[in-house]
Design an enzyme around this catalytic site. Structure first.
Site, short mmCIF file in Angstrom:
data_model
loop_
_atom_site.label_atom_id
_atom_site.label_comp_id
_atom_site.label_asym_id
_atom_site.label_seq_id
_atom_site.Cartn_x
_atom_site.Cartn_y
_atom_site.Cartn_z
N GLN A 1 32.25 46.39 12.69
CA GLN A 1 32.85 45.19 12.10
C GLN A 1 33.13 44.15 13.18
OE1 GLN A 1 36.56 45.79 9.95
NE2 GLN A 1 36.36 43.84 8.87
N HIS B 1 27.94 43.42 2.76
CA HIS B 1 26.60 42.95 3.07
C HIS B 1 25.64 43.35 1.95
CE1 HIS B 1 27.18 42.36 7.55
NE2 HIS B 1 28.17 43.21 7.33
N HIS C 1 34.25 42.12 3.92
CA HIS C 1 33.02 41.56 3.37
C HIS C 1 32.02 42.66 3.08
CE1 HIS C 1 32.85 41.53 7.76
NE2 HIS C 1 31.57 41.81 7.64
N ASP D 1 24.04 35.22 5.23
CA ASP D 1 24.40 35.55 6.62
C ASP D 1 23.59 34.64 7.56
OD1 ASP D 1 25.53 38.51 7.98
OD2 ASP D 1 24.48 37.05 9.22
N ILE D 2 24.25 34.05 8.56
CA ILE D 2 23.51 33.12 9.44
C ILE D 2 22.69 33.86 10.50
CG2 ILE D 2 24.72 30.91 9.31
CD1 ILE D 2 26.26 31.75 11.80
P1 AMP Z 1 30.25 42.62 10.29
O1 AMP Z 1 29.53 43.06 11.52
O2 AMP Z 1 30.19 43.61 9.17
O3 AMP Z 1 31.66 42.17 10.59
O4 AMP Z 1 29.45 41.36 9.75
C1 AMP Z 1 29.72 40.04 10.04
C2 AMP Z 1 28.50 39.26 9.66
O5 AMP Z 1 28.84 37.89 9.59
C3 AMP Z 1 27.32 39.39 10.64
O6 AMP Z 1 26.19 39.87 9.94
C4 AMP Z 1 27.12 37.95 11.14
O7 AMP Z 1 25.76 37.64 11.32
C5 AMP Z 1 27.73 37.14 10.01
N1 AMP Z 1 28.24 35.82 10.36
C6 AMP Z 1 28.92 35.45 11.45
N2 AMP Z 1 29.27 34.15 11.39
C7 AMP Z 1 28.80 33.68 10.22
C8 AMP Z 1 28.82 32.41 9.55
N3 AMP Z 1 29.42 31.35 10.11
N4 AMP Z 1 28.20 32.29 8.36
C9 AMP Z 1 27.57 33.35 7.80
N5 AMP Z 1 27.53 34.59 8.37
C10 AMP Z 1 28.13 34.74 9.55
#
Ligand code: AMP
Length: 146
Positions: A101, A109, A107, A37-38
């Site tokens: 979300q 975590h 996805h 996760d970034i």
């Molecule tokens: P959610 O809130 O469950 O939809 O989680 C989405 C996750 O994706 C969050 O923890 C973000 O930090 C992560 N995220 C967003 N853009 C990217 C990316 N380009 N690469 C990796 N993680 C990302």
């Protein structure tokens, strides 16, 4: 976005799978992809996605794709444990914007947790972008454990 809607082929995780934006890959097989996760909420915060399912959330995903994603979640969590020696590992998954979300490609975590650290999870992301070089080093440490 609610629980109902249409899969967007241009969502961030779809673009990662299409190779259009970079990611810190941890593991990949024929059906799943795992990466850091970034905006990590703990050190080693990772995400697992299906490469073929167009499910936006848990209610839509095919049983086969879900089984593949969860099998990879176990593999990646095991590698993270070996690399980072956490005291616990949290598995989280959100469905619909009101549940936190933000990206509408299902996805999971994986959050390594350590005794004494805050236990919270910030819905809609932690907000702070991780240092790219530090993420690269971490990804290499975890990849070495497969
Ligand atoms: P959610 O809130 O469950 O939809 O989680 C989405 C996750 O994706 C969050 O923890 C973000 O930090 C992560 N995220 C967003 N853009 C990217 C990316 N380009 N690469 C990796 N993680 C990302």
């Amino acid at each position: 976005m609610s629980l109902d809607g249409t899969y967007d082929d241009a969502n961030i995780f779809a673009l990662i799978l299409q190779g259009k934006i970079p990611s810190m890959k941890l593991y990949e097989d024929d059906t799943t992809f795992a990466f850091l996760d970034i905006m990590p909420q703990t050190r080693g915060h990772a995400l697992v996605i299906s490469k073929w399912s167009k499910a936006r959330n848990l209610l839509e995903i095919e049983d086969e794709a879900l089984a593949q994603v969860m099998a990879t979640t176990k593999k990646v969590a095991t590698a993270i444990r070996k690399a980072l020696n956490p005291d616990g590992i949290q598995i989280a998954q959100f469905n619909g914007a009101p549940a936190g979300q933000t990206i509408f490609h299902l996805h999971v975590h994986i959050l390594p947790r350590w005794e004494g650290d805050p236990k919270g999870f910030a819905a809609h992301g932690a907000g702070a972008m991780a240092d790219k070089d530090a993420l690269q080093v971490l990804a290499e440490e975890i990849r070495a454990q497969f």
